[in-house]
Design a protein around this motif. Sequence first.
Motif, PDB file in Angstrom:
ATOM      1  N   GLU A 184      -8.769   5.509   1.382  1.00 58.79           N
ATOM      2  CA  GLU A 184      -9.427   5.666   0.622  1.00 58.79           C
ATOM      3  C   GLU A 184      -9.396   7.689   1.171  1.00 58.79           C
ATOM      4  O   GLU A 184      -8.403   8.440   1.057  1.00 58.79           O
ATOM      5  CB  GLU A 184     -10.161   6.136  -0.644  1.00 58.79           C
ATOM      6  N   THR A 185     -10.753   7.037   2.347  1.00 61.23           N
ATOM      7  CA  THR A 185     -10.986   7.975   3.133  1.00 61.23           C
ATOM      8  C   THR A 185      -9.850   8.426   4.127  1.00 61.23           C
ATOM      9  O   THR A 185      -9.907   9.019   4.807  1.00 61.23           O
ATOM     10  CB  THR A 185     -12.226   7.064   3.983  1.00 61.23           C
ATOM     11  N   HIS A 238      -4.132   3.495  -0.291  1.00 58.96           N
ATOM     12  CA  HIS A 238      -4.489   3.310  -1.240  1.00 58.96           C
ATOM     13  C   HIS A 238      -3.688   1.469  -1.161  1.00 58.96           C
ATOM     14  O   HIS A 238      -2.673   1.055  -1.450  1.00 58.96           O
ATOM     15  CB  HIS A 238      -3.313   4.225  -3.065  1.00 58.96           C
ATOM     16  N   TYR A 287       0.857  -0.831   0.178  1.00 61.56           N
ATOM     17  CA  TYR A 287       0.097  -0.037   0.134  1.00 61.56           C
ATOM     18  C   TYR A 287       1.252   1.181  -0.288  1.00 61.56           C
ATOM     19  O   TYR A 287       2.275   0.745   0.730  1.00 61.56           O
ATOM     20  CB  TYR A 287      -0.889  -0.244   1.289  1.00 61.56           C
ATOM     21  N   LYS A 311      -9.717  -6.009  -2.396  1.00 60.62           N
ATOM     22  CA  LYS A 311      -9.437  -4.934  -3.613  1.00 60.62           C
ATOM     23  C   LYS A 311     -11.353  -3.620  -3.380  1.00 60.62           C
ATOM     24  O   LYS A 311     -11.062  -2.885  -2.953  1.00 60.62           O
ATOM     25  CB  LYS A 311      -8.790  -4.823  -4.132  1.00 60.62           C
ATOM     26  N   SER A 312     -12.221  -4.661  -3.901  1.00 57.18           N
ATOM     27  CA  SER A 312     -13.110  -3.998  -3.923  1.00 57.18           C
ATOM     28  C   SER A 312     -13.861  -2.951  -2.536  1.00 57.18           C
ATOM     29  O   SER A 312     -14.834  -2.327  -2.695  1.00 57.18           O
ATOM     30  CB  SER A 312     -14.507  -4.715  -4.894  1.00 57.18           C
ATOM     31  N   GLN A 313     -13.217  -3.895  -1.442  1.00 57.72           N
ATOM     32  CA  GLN A 313     -13.977  -3.391  -0.056  1.00 57.72           C
ATOM     33  C   GLN A 313     -12.957  -2.771   0.522  1.00 57.72           C
ATOM     34  O   GLN A 313     -13.585  -1.677   1.560  1.00 57.72           O
ATOM     35  CB  GLN A 313     -14.429  -4.572   0.853  1.00 57.72           C
ATOM     36  N   SER A 360     -12.426  -8.700   6.305  1.00 57.50           N
ATOM     37  CA  SER A 360     -13.028  -8.900   5.051  1.00 57.50           C
ATOM     38  C   SER A 360     -12.345 -10.383   4.219  1.00 57.50           C
ATOM     39  O   SER A 360     -13.810 -10.848   3.833  1.00 57.50           O
ATOM     40  CB  SER A 360     -12.459  -8.067   4.190  1.00 57.50           C
ATOM     41  N   ASP A 388     -10.649  -0.919  -1.225  1.00 56.97           N
ATOM     42  CA  ASP A 388     -10.118   0.780  -2.224  1.00 56.97           C
ATOM     43  C   ASP A 388     -10.499   1.818  -1.606  1.00 56.97           C
ATOM     44  O   ASP A 388     -10.306   2.568  -0.543  1.00 56.97           O
ATOM     45  CB  ASP A 388     -10.309  -0.016  -3.113  1.00 56.97           C
ATOM     46  N   VAL A 389     -11.965   1.786  -1.000  1.00 60.37           N
ATOM     47  CA  VAL A 389     -12.832   2.710  -0.625  1.00 60.37           C
ATOM     48  C   VAL A 389     -12.649   3.351   0.676  1.00 60.37           C
ATOM     49  O   VAL A 389     -12.487   4.382   1.071  1.00 60.37           O
ATOM     50  CB  VAL A 389     -14.293   2.833  -0.915  1.00 60.37           C
ATOM     51  N   LEU A 390     -12.327   2.282   1.521  1.00 61.51           N
ATOM     52  CA  LEU A 390     -12.434   2.621   3.082  1.00 61.51           C
ATOM     53  C   LEU A 390     -10.884   3.596   3.673  1.00 61.51           C
ATOM     54  O   LEU A 390     -10.901   4.090   3.740  1.00 61.51           O
ATOM     55  CB  LEU A 390     -11.878   0.764   3.912  1.00 61.51           C
ATOM     56  N   LEU A 433      -1.986   8.084  -1.208  1.00 64.77           N
ATOM     57  CA  LEU A 433      -2.779   8.232  -2.267  1.00 64.77           C
ATOM     58  C   LEU A 433      -2.164   8.931  -2.861  1.00 64.77           C
ATOM     59  O   LEU A 433      -2.117   9.215  -4.458  1.00 64.77           O
ATOM     60  CB  LEU A 433      -4.221   8.829  -1.887  1.00 64.77           C
TER      61      LEU A 433
END
Length: 314
Positions: A154-155, A159, A87, A146-148, A121, A150-152, A90
């Motif tokens: 980013e907050t 990344h 990781y 990754k789908s779950q 996850s 990535d969004v978290l 971002l």
Amino acid sequence: MDLFLVFVILGVIVLYLCVVIVRQGTVAVVTVFGKYTRVMTPGLNFKIPFIEFIYRRISIQNRSVELAFQAITADQANVNFKAMLVYSVLSQEEEVIKNVAFKFIDEASFMQALIRTIEGSIRSFVATKRQSEILSLRTEIIEHVKSQIDVLLETWGYHLIDLQLNDIAFDEVIMRSMAQVVASSNLKAAAENEGQALLITKTKAAQAEGNAIQISAEAEKTASQLRGQGVALFREEVAKGMAESARVMNEAKLDASLILFSIWTEAIKHFAENGKGNVLFLDGSTDGMEKTMQQLMAIQKLNNNGDTPPPAKR
């Protein structure tokens, strides 16, 4: 002079406190009395001594961490995972750097949240699958995480670059049972292949044997025909010779029994040379010779007139 020296020393100290060197691959977050004010980029920077402080230095390079945890499948099988997570921050935008600097109290808290989130996850995904499906779902597990995540992330200002499942293993008992299943399947496949090979071999052997028998029968048939033709030609030539001899002797007014006697003596000689101790009973009477003479004369008449000879008297 002493006062000047003091000012020089103070100036050096102040200059030292003003200069901030930020290493390549990192940025520095500056606060004024505890409040965020700006971000220092790599290179030589300056700050106001005793007013501006370096709150935190943040690496913008890629980072990795290894994970080892356990999950339970839908059929209550324990699965041991070993994974590697890659990781990074971002971007170097100000809002992103502020999130990275102030979302968590320290780096250890962020790492704990990141690891527990990824483990949760994967566990939630594995809990919906059966033991027999897990080994073939490596790619699906990674895509699900990754789908779950990535969004978290980013907050939080991060990344997820890569997630690798380096090892997926079951408990020792389950591994042994799986090995037995694989071994049984291999033995079954080997037995089926061996049976097919044996069937093909026997089929080919039967076909070859049938072809050999057919060829042998054809050869025997041809040989029998040739032998029959040879015997027929031999008998024909013998009959012609004997009939000719009888005709010559009849014209010379000699007794035809001389021919029979000559043949008789030659036959006895042949029997003696090739008999190999066998006992043979021969009809050497006058009636027998006479019967043979009549047959020879009939053959002679056949050769002279082309008619069918009368049947021999028995």
